[in-house]
Scaffold this motif. Structure first.
Motif, PDB file in Angstrom:
ATOM      1  N   VAL A 221      50.512  29.077  77.108  1.00  0.00           N
ATOM      2  CA  VAL A 221      49.847  30.090  76.287  1.00  0.00           C
ATOM      3  C   VAL A 221      48.466  30.371  76.867  1.00  0.00           C
ATOM      4  N   PRO A 222      48.202  31.604  77.322  1.00  0.00           N
ATOM      5  CA  PRO A 222      46.899  31.925  77.918  1.00  0.00           C
ATOM      6  C   PRO A 222      45.742  31.680  76.951  1.00  0.00           C
ATOM      7  N   PRO A 223      44.649  31.131  77.452  1.00  0.00           N
ATOM      8  CA  PRO A 223      43.500  30.824  76.594  1.00  0.00           C
ATOM      9  C   PRO A 223      42.958  32.030  75.845  1.00  0.00           C
ATOM     10  N   ASP A 224      43.009  33.231  76.442  1.00  0.00           N
ATOM     11  CA  ASP A 224      42.453  34.404  75.769  1.00  0.00           C
ATOM     12  C   ASP A 224      43.267  34.788  74.536  1.00  0.00           C
ATOM     13  N   LEU A 225      44.573  34.518  74.558  1.00  0.00           N
ATOM     14  CA  LEU A 225      45.394  34.801  73.382  1.00  0.00           C
ATOM     15  C   LEU A 225      45.101  33.801  72.263  1.00  0.00           C
ATOM     16  N   ILE A 226      44.936  32.544  72.647  1.00  0.00           N
ATOM     17  CA  ILE A 226      44.557  31.535  71.653  1.00  0.00           C
ATOM     18  C   ILE A 226      43.229  31.909  71.014  1.00  0.00           C
ATOM     19  N   ALA A 227      42.265  32.306  71.854  1.00  0.00           N
ATOM     20  CA  ALA A 227      40.935  32.662  71.354  1.00  0.00           C
ATOM     21  C   ALA A 227      40.991  33.858  70.410  1.00  0.00           C
ATOM     22  N   ALA A 228      41.856  34.826  70.702  1.00  0.00           N
ATOM     23  CA  ALA A 228      41.964  36.021  69.857  1.00  0.00           C
ATOM     24  C   ALA A 228      42.451  35.658  68.460  1.00  0.00           C
ATOM     25  N   PHE A 229      43.425  34.753  68.358  1.00  0.00           N
ATOM     26  CA  PHE A 229      43.917  34.334  67.046  1.00  0.00           C
ATOM     27  C   PHE A 229      42.898  33.444  66.329  1.00  0.00           C
ATOM     28  N   HIS A 230      42.250  32.558  67.097  1.00  0.00           N
ATOM     29  CA  HIS A 230      41.248  31.701  66.486  1.00  0.00           C
ATOM     30  C   HIS A 230      40.075  32.526  65.940  1.00  0.00           C
ATOM     31  N   ALA A 231      39.766  33.619  66.633  1.00  0.00           N
ATOM     32  CA  ALA A 231      38.675  34.483  66.167  1.00  0.00           C
ATOM     33  C   ALA A 231      39.005  35.113  64.822  1.00  0.00           C
ATOM     34  N   LYS A 232      40.280  35.224  64.504  1.00  0.00           N
ATOM     35  CA  LYS A 232      40.700  35.759  63.208  1.00  0.00           C
ATOM     36  C   LYS A 232      40.973  34.630  62.202  1.00  0.00           C
ATOM     37  N   GLY A 233      40.599  33.415  62.581  1.00  0.00           N
ATOM     38  CA  GLY A 233      40.737  32.299  61.657  1.00  0.00           C
ATOM     39  C   GLY A 233      42.130  31.714  61.584  1.00  0.00           C
ATOM     40  N   GLN A 252      50.868  20.152  68.646  1.00  0.00           N
ATOM     41  CA  GLN A 252      49.526  20.010  68.104  1.00  0.00           C
ATOM     42  C   GLN A 252      49.543  20.079  66.571  1.00  0.00           C
ATOM     43  N   SER A 253      48.732  19.272  65.954  1.00  0.00           N
ATOM     44  CA  SER A 253      48.422  19.471  64.545  1.00  0.00           C
ATOM     45  C   SER A 253      47.430  20.629  64.461  1.00  0.00           C
ATOM     46  N   VAL A 254      47.160  21.103  63.245  1.00  0.00           N
ATOM     47  CA  VAL A 254      46.164  22.157  63.075  1.00  0.00           C
ATOM     48  C   VAL A 254      44.805  21.690  63.584  1.00  0.00           C
ATOM     49  N   GLU A 255      44.455  20.431  63.274  1.00  0.00           N
ATOM     50  CA  GLU A 255      43.166  19.898  63.715  1.00  0.00           C
ATOM     51  C   GLU A 255      43.071  19.862  65.236  1.00  0.00           C
ATOM     52  N   GLU A 256      44.160  19.442  65.881  1.00  0.00           N
ATOM     53  CA  GLU A 256      44.195  19.402  67.340  1.00  0.00           C
ATOM     54  C   GLU A 256      44.099  20.808  67.932  1.00  0.00           C
ATOM     55  N   ALA A 257      44.772  21.757  67.291  1.00  0.00           N
ATOM     56  CA  ALA A 257      44.765  23.131  67.794  1.00  0.00           C
ATOM     57  C   ALA A 257      43.349  23.693  67.843  1.00  0.00           C
ATOM     58  N   LEU A 258      42.569  23.374  66.837  1.00  0.00           N
ATOM     59  CA  LEU A 258      41.196  23.876  66.789  1.00  0.00           C
ATOM     60  C   LEU A 258      40.255  23.086  67.689  1.00  0.00           C
ATOM     61  N   ALA A 259      40.487  21.772  67.791  1.00  0.00           N
ATOM     62  CA  ALA A 259      39.574  20.925  68.563  1.00  0.00           C
ATOM     63  C   ALA A 259      39.873  20.935  70.057  1.00  0.00           C
ATOM     64  N   HIS A 260      41.145  21.109  70.401  1.00  0.00           N
ATOM     65  CA  HIS A 260      41.538  21.055  71.817  1.00  0.00           C
ATOM     66  C   HIS A 260      42.491  22.186  72.172  1.00  0.00           C
ATOM     67  N   PRO A 261      42.018  23.434  72.065  1.00  0.00           N
ATOM     68  CA  PRO A 261      42.891  24.560  72.394  1.00  0.00           C
ATOM     69  C   PRO A 261      43.352  24.488  73.849  1.00  0.00           C
TER      70      PRO A 261
END
Length: 429
Positions: A221-233, A252-261
């Motif tokens: 999963v490209p980092p920019d796509l992860i960042a785009a979804f994270h930017a929307k919470g 990943q757990s939700v916590e892992e997803a946010l801490a270690h994208p």
């Protein structure tokens, strides 16, 4: 899935004389009747074989014969032709509940046999990973003919008593409409779908606050796509696995997803993972498949001597033990979440007029992740357009090469093996 649908599928199996140990195919767009068919098959001790409606009629016929289908159930039309059922097979292997065909490096699809125990283990993994409860609303847009679309969220949601919002196929506008009308709490996406959503005119103003997370996988999963979804919470929980692993193996757990994208997380409960000496990710656990149907040699080659499944993917572990995907060791192209075996395309290429030698490799693509490109050593009568037309009716359209690159010779090692890295550099230029 309603009682009426389940009753209809039970009657269809009964009328066809289907019995324990038989195999039943299902072909069509996403529809509740497919889930009803799976439930009816489970009750009858029958294995369901999900059929990819994007395949050509010839490919579907090959799978039908290899699986020894007793019956093919069809959902709403999807543009594919249903194969003719083969003669009734000998009964056996009643514990196998799903046979999912996946592209392999040999080019012929292989039927990964998943037992009831493996399916149930995966369901428990999905419920735990996403914290599914009766209060959830899961939006399914990925195809149910893939184990990802079927088993990562959909089946776990149903077992947990959650509501499943089932779209026939992915449509960006339908996705955004669902965010407003249905307010789903979870969904599962692949990078090509994520990219289509982020590039859509409705993305900027879309309210995704109903989603507590989305799962993502099938390829890196490209980092920019992860960042785009994270930017929307919306946390992006990466899920690593394949058909042979049920598919959930590392996540990943939700916590892992946010801490270690960008990481793929840790092995799910009961599944073991390790990095072999050559860097390969290897798996072991009750979620793994029971072998490939009619292919003992491929089954044996898929496992190490001490019983670890060879994923064909390279990875690493950091100091805290979490896993990171780094590359693919198997020569597979993953385009829009679909596995494409270069060997399958090469077999077709070599039968085309004017082709002396040929190889296929993936080229990076902004929309699909990568697409297949043919590298051809031309002979007498070579015509690029004719070569591309040669694929019509032979392979599914998503497998067709997007371009043909000619070369005086194929780059090979001293032992004659085609150098994939050199091919990639050639088509990239």
């Amino acid at each position: 899935m309603t009682p009426a649908l389940l009753a209809a599928e039970r009657e269809a199996l009964r009328a066809a004389g289907v019995a324990a140990g038989d195999r039943v195919g299902w072909l069509g767009l996403n529809h509740p009747s497919m889930l009803a068919c799976l439930a009816a098959c489970e009750e009858a001790g029958v294995a369901l074989v999900p059929l990819n409606w994007r395949l050509s009629a010839a490919e579907l016929q090959w799978i039908s014969e290899d699986a020894g289908l007793r019956l093919v159930r069809c959902g709403p039309p999807a543009g594919a032709t249903a194969p003719s059922p083969a003669a009734r097979p000998a009964r056996g292997a009643a514990d196998v509940r799903v046979i999912a065909y996946t592209s392999g490096t040999t080019g012929r699809p292989k039927g990964a046999m998943l037992t009831a125990a493996a399916v149930q283990t995966n369901i428990r993994h999905g419920i735990s990973l996403f914290g599914l409860t009766r209060e959830d609303r899961v939006l399914t847009v990925l195809p149910l003919f893939h184990m990802g679309g079927l088993a990562i969220q959909t089946l776990p949601a149903l077992v947990a008593g959650a509501q499943v919002i089932l779209h026939p196929r992915f449509d960006a506008d339908a996705f955004f409409d669902a965010m407003v009308q249905d307010r789903p709490t979870l969904s599962l996406l692949v990078p090509a779908v994520m990219a289509a959503l982020v590039a859509h005119p409705r993305w900027a103003g879309a309210d995704l606050s109903c989603l507590r997370a989305v799962g993502a996988g099938s390829s890196d999963v490209p980092p920019d796509l992860i960042a785009a979804f994270h930017a929307k919470g919306v946390p992006v929980q990466q899920v690593y696995g394949m058909t042979e692993s049920g598919p959930i193996a590392i996540a990943q757990s939700v916590e892992e997803a946010l801490a270690h994208p960008g990481s793929i997380g840790f092995p799910v409960g009961g599944c073991e993972a390790r990095i072999a000496a050559d860097g390969e990710i290897q798996l072991r656990g009750p979620n793994l498949f029971a072998g490939y149907r009619n292919d003992a040699a491929a089954t044996a080659a898929a496992f190490t001597e001490d019983g670890w499944f060879r994923t064909g993917d390279a990875g690493r572990q950091d100091a805290e033990g979490r896993f990171w995907f780094t590359d693919r060791l198997k020569h597979l192209i993953i385009s829009g979440g679909e596995n494409i075996a270069p060997a399958e395309l090469e077999r077709v290429l070599l039968s085309a007029p004017g082709v002396r030698e040929a190889a296929v490799v993936g080229r990076p693509d902004a929309r699909w992740g990568e697409v297949p490109v043919a590298v051809v050593v031309p002979g007498e009568g070579f015509d690029e357009a004719a070569v591309l037309r040669h694929f019509e009716g032979r392979l599914a359209r998503f497998k067709h090469p997007r371009a043909v690159v000619t070369a005086a010779s194929l780059p090979r090692t001293a032992l004659g093996k085609v150098q994939v890295a050199a091919l990639r550099a050639l088509v990239a230029g």
